[in-house]
Design a protein around this motif. Structure first.
Motif, PDB file in Angstrom:
ATOM      1  N   GLU A 165      -4.493  90.985 -12.786  1.00  0.00           N
ATOM      2  CA  GLU A 165      -3.655  92.012 -13.412  1.00  0.00           C
ATOM      3  C   GLU A 165      -4.296  93.378 -13.213  1.00  0.00           C
ATOM      4  OE1 GLU A 165      -2.776  91.268 -17.486  1.00  0.00           O
ATOM      5  OE2 GLU A 165      -1.710  89.384 -17.091  1.00  0.00           O
ATOM      6  N   GLY A 166      -3.457  94.394 -13.099  1.00  0.00           N
ATOM      7  CA  GLY A 166      -3.968  95.753 -12.961  1.00  0.00           C
ATOM      8  C   GLY A 166      -2.833  96.750 -13.056  1.00  0.00           C
ATOM      9  N   GLY A 167      -3.192  98.026 -13.114  1.00  0.00           N
ATOM     10  CA  GLY A 167      -2.193  99.079 -13.176  1.00  0.00           C
ATOM     11  C   GLY A 167      -1.671  99.395 -11.782  1.00  0.00           C
ATOM     12  N   LEU A 168      -0.360  99.461 -11.644  1.00  0.00           N
ATOM     13  CA  LEU A 168       0.251  99.761 -10.345  1.00  0.00           C
ATOM     14  C   LEU A 168      -0.103 101.169  -9.884  1.00  0.00           C
ATOM     15  CD1 LEU A 168       2.114  98.995  -8.013  1.00  0.00           C
ATOM     16  CD2 LEU A 168       4.060  99.758  -9.402  1.00  0.00           C
ATOM     17  N   PHE A 169      -0.112 102.137 -10.802  1.00  0.00           N
ATOM     18  CA  PHE A 169      -0.444 103.505 -10.413  1.00  0.00           C
ATOM     19  C   PHE A 169      -1.887 103.568  -9.929  1.00  0.00           C
ATOM     20  CE2 PHE A 169      -1.970 107.844 -11.229  1.00  0.00           C
ATOM     21  CZ  PHE A 169      -1.034 108.556 -10.482  1.00  0.00           C
ATOM     22  N   HIS A 170      -2.780 102.914 -10.639  1.00  0.00           N
ATOM     23  CA  HIS A 170      -4.191 102.917 -10.225  1.00  0.00           C
ATOM     24  C   HIS A 170      -4.337 102.272  -8.852  1.00  0.00           C
ATOM     25  CE1 HIS A 170      -8.531 102.514 -10.257  1.00  0.00           C
ATOM     26  NE2 HIS A 170      -8.391 101.218 -10.059  1.00  0.00           N
ATOM     27  N   GLY A 294      -0.438 108.838  -2.904  1.00  0.00           N
ATOM     28  CA  GLY A 294      -0.626 107.734  -3.849  1.00  0.00           C
ATOM     29  C   GLY A 294       0.495 107.638  -4.867  1.00  0.00           C
ATOM     30  N   PRO A 295       0.832 108.748  -5.568  1.00  0.00           N
ATOM     31  CA  PRO A 295       1.973 108.690  -6.477  1.00  0.00           C
ATOM     32  C   PRO A 295       3.277 108.289  -5.780  1.00  0.00           C
ATOM     33  CG  PRO A 295       0.627 110.594  -6.979  1.00  0.00           C
ATOM     34  CD  PRO A 295       0.054 109.994  -5.724  1.00  0.00           C
ATOM     35  N   ALA A 296       3.473 108.712  -4.529  1.00  0.00           N
ATOM     36  CA  ALA A 296       4.686 108.318  -3.795  1.00  0.00           C
ATOM     37  C   ALA A 296       4.733 106.808  -3.603  1.00  0.00           C
ATOM     38  CB  ALA A 296       4.738 109.037  -2.445  1.00  0.00           C
ATOM     39  N   VAL A 297       3.598 106.202  -3.242  1.00  0.00           N
ATOM     40  CA  VAL A 297       3.540 104.749  -3.078  1.00  0.00           C
ATOM     41  C   VAL A 297       3.785 104.050  -4.408  1.00  0.00           C
ATOM     42  CG1 VAL A 297       1.994 102.812  -2.533  1.00  0.00           C
ATOM     43  CG2 VAL A 297       2.090 104.802  -1.025  1.00  0.00           C
ATOM     44  N   PHE A 298       3.242 104.602  -5.490  1.00  0.00           N
ATOM     45  CA  PHE A 298       3.485 104.017  -6.820  1.00  0.00           C
ATOM     46  C   PHE A 298       4.974 103.948  -7.134  1.00  0.00           C
ATOM     47  CE2 PHE A 298       4.664 105.242 -11.175  1.00  0.00           C
ATOM     48  CZ  PHE A 298       4.294 104.082 -11.863  1.00  0.00           C
ATOM     49  N   GLU A 494       3.909 109.091 -17.066  1.00  0.00           N
ATOM     50  CA  GLU A 494       3.196 109.299 -18.328  1.00  0.00           C
ATOM     51  C   GLU A 494       2.268 108.136 -18.639  1.00  0.00           C
ATOM     52  OE1 GLU A 494       5.977 110.116 -21.505  1.00  0.00           O
ATOM     53  OE2 GLU A 494       5.342 112.221 -21.510  1.00  0.00           O
ATOM     54  N   ASN A 495       2.618 106.945 -18.188  1.00  0.00           N
ATOM     55  CA  ASN A 495       1.788 105.763 -18.427  1.00  0.00           C
ATOM     56  C   ASN A 495       1.878 104.835 -17.222  1.00  0.00           C
ATOM     57  OD1 ASN A 495       4.587 105.427 -19.973  1.00  0.00           O
ATOM     58  ND2 ASN A 495       3.995 103.399 -19.225  1.00  0.00           N
ATOM     59  N   ASP A 496       0.865 104.020 -17.056  1.00  0.00           N
ATOM     60  CA  ASP A 496       0.838 103.081 -15.936  1.00  0.00           C
ATOM     61  C   ASP A 496       1.693 101.853 -16.271  1.00  0.00           C
ATOM     62  OD1 ASP A 496       0.188 102.006 -13.482  1.00  0.00           O
ATOM     63  OD2 ASP A 496      -1.982 102.230 -13.745  1.00  0.00           O
TER      64      ASP A 496
END
Length: 506
Positions: A165-170, A294-298, A494-496
């Motif tokens: 498990e992990g944050g998609l944005f990270h 990176g944000p675009a890929v997120f 605002e949140n991951d």
């Protein structure tokens, strides 16, 4: 003739300065100027509303005043033009009338403590464009692919056939940032597949990313001069850590340095910039080159995970690419430019993602009183000393006249029925030249667009081909935007969002 004493001079100057101040405070709309909305608070004007949620505020101003209006914010008068049919009148205007350099220099100093002598952003772009395009693009694309493989597949903390498990944005931001940093700034070893070099690249790029991420949390406040005392201290300390990591002397010893880095360093030397300021400029460029992909890929991955039909369409296109190259999905090798240029479904998904989440301001300083003729035929006078700003996020990108249900993600919005790219969009019956502007336009269009698109595609293709990805909570709401980010490129959440992922069973 007797000289006036200092006291007498001061007595004459004070009334003049007072009159000048009053005239600024009492500014009125002159005949031919855009509608003026100063707000109720002296000097501040609309600064608080604007910084709180620029998109909401400017949408309300558009409803009130139309496609062009002038607001007051923190003592500055800013004219916004929100009609994409009229953007050419700004984007191609002479630099002796509308200039980007002044505002760029202001932000460079505020955010990164960079002051460059005789700085000309347009000349710099011309000089650097060739290093990110044309004959240099294939080598950059190849390097990015190898570095993405290092980050995603060689990191012992990531590859596993057990669910993690992990944050998609990270995951998206760290992967694109670290691989992009290595691609432009160089590797530890010339051989991308050298195990020792890979281990050092993983450790070094992670250290740079962790420090940069701390800086990134404070950059928007720094740009608006809104840091409190504790934040200023943290901001300064983090910059010093990054300056050590990006020192010119350390970069000079790295392998696989890009043509972009070589050219930029020569440019700084030609400007007469010392080593300390060169290092600061390297941090500025790190933000300029690595803060948006990176944000675009997120957002792209999140939309695919939330829209199964879109994911199936992209997955089918990717698998089709592998079949034509006689590869299995787990054997993805370096993709050619020809392949990267022939992914219409993915391109539509990317264009739709950027339409919904890219929100840069396109700003110019007005250097002389000048007329501005709009597509409607109306002509307005712009006042010297004001700032002129386009905000394509509101129009064209979120304009309901141009896009049906603009707030919704539709993966095939930029596809014709025959599967080709759709480029015909209209406003008031007129076909638009500018219907989606995440990369800017005109003389200030992003010079790294082609490299960025290649990098985004490679990252998503690698993730889809090698990993099983799913949302931990399929019903998780798509997060709101961090509203501080309006005006500075890609928006961040605002949140991951928590995902589960593992290596595919091959």
């Amino acid at each position: 003739m007797e000289w006036l004493c200092p006291a007498a001079c001061l007595g004459l100057l004070l009334p003049l300065l007072l009159l000048l101040l009053i005239s600024r405070l009492r500014r009125c709309r002159l005949p031919g100027e855009p509608p003026l909305d100063k707000g109720l608070v002296p000097w501040l004007g609309h600064a608080l509303e604007f910084s709180r949620d620029a998109a909401k505020f400017l949408s309300a101003m558009k409803q009130k005043h139309g496609d062009i209006f002038t607001i007051k914010a923190a003592g500055k008068f800013i004219t916004f033009l929100l009609d994409p049919r009229s953007y050419d009148a700004v984007l191609w205007e002479s630099r002796c009338k509308l200039d980007f350099g002044q505002y760029a220099r202001l932000l460079m100093d505020r955010m990164f403590d960079v002051q460059l002598p005789d700085y000309d952003p347009n000349a710099e772009k011309v000089m650097l464009r060739a290093t990110l395009q044309s004959k240099n693009l294939p080598s950059l694309t190849k390097a990015m692919f190898f570095n993405l493989q290092t980050i995603l597949l060689s990191d012992p903390s990531k590859p596993s056939r057990q669910w993690k498990e992990g944050g998609l944005f990270h995951l998206a931001y760290s992967t694109m940032f670290r691989a992009g940093y290595l691609t432009l700034y160089g590797n530890e070893s010339k051989n991308y597949e050298d195990a020792s070099g890979q281990a050092q690249d993983l450790a070094h790029s992670l250290e740079v990313y962790n420090e940069f991420y701390k800086l990134d949390r404070l950059l928007m406040k720094a740009a608006r001069s809104m840091l409190n005392a504790a934040e200023k201290k943290e901001f300064g300390s983090t910059k010093k850590n990054l300056w050590k990591l990006l020192s010119v002397r350390s970069l000079n010893h790295r392998a696989n340095r890009s043509a972009w880095l070589e050219s930029y360093q020569r440019h700084l030397v030609d400007l007469g910039v010392g080593e300390d300021m060169q290092t600061r400029a390297m941090l500025l460029q790190l933000w300029s080159t690595q803060s948006n992909a990176g944000p675009a890929v997120f957002w792209l991955l999140l939309f695919l995970l939330k829209h199964p039909l879109a994911r199936a369409a992209v997955q089918g296109e990717v698998e089709g690419i592998f079949r034509t190259r006689r590869q299995t999905i787990g054997q993805m090798q370096m993709t050619s430019q020809e392949v990267l240029d022939n992914t219409p479904i993915f391109d539509s998904v990317l264009n739709e993602t950027l339409r919904l989440t890219a929100a840069p301001f396109i700003s110019r300083e007005v250097l002389q009183d000048m007329p501005l003729r709009l597509a409607s035929g109306r002509e307005y006078i712009l006042r010297k000393g004001d700032r002129l700003c386009l905000f394509p996020f509101i129009s064209p990108q979120m304009d309901s006249e141009i896009y049906e249900e603009p707030e919704k993600f539709k993966y095939d919005r930029f596809l014709n029925s025959d599967g080709t790219e759709k480029t015909d969009f209209y406003k008031e019956g007129e076909k638009l030249k500018y219907y989606n502007m995440p990369w800017g336009a005109g003389i200030n269009i992003c010079i790294g667009k082609f490299y960025a698109v290649n990098s985004i595609k490679q990252c998503v293709f690698l993730l889809l081909s090698h990993f099983d990805l799913e949302l931990k909570d399929p019903d998780a709401k798509i997060p709101d935007f961090d509203k501080e980010r309006y005006g500075f490129g890609m928006l961040q959440p605002e949140n991951d969002i928590t995902i589960r992922y593992k290596l595919k069973d091959q």
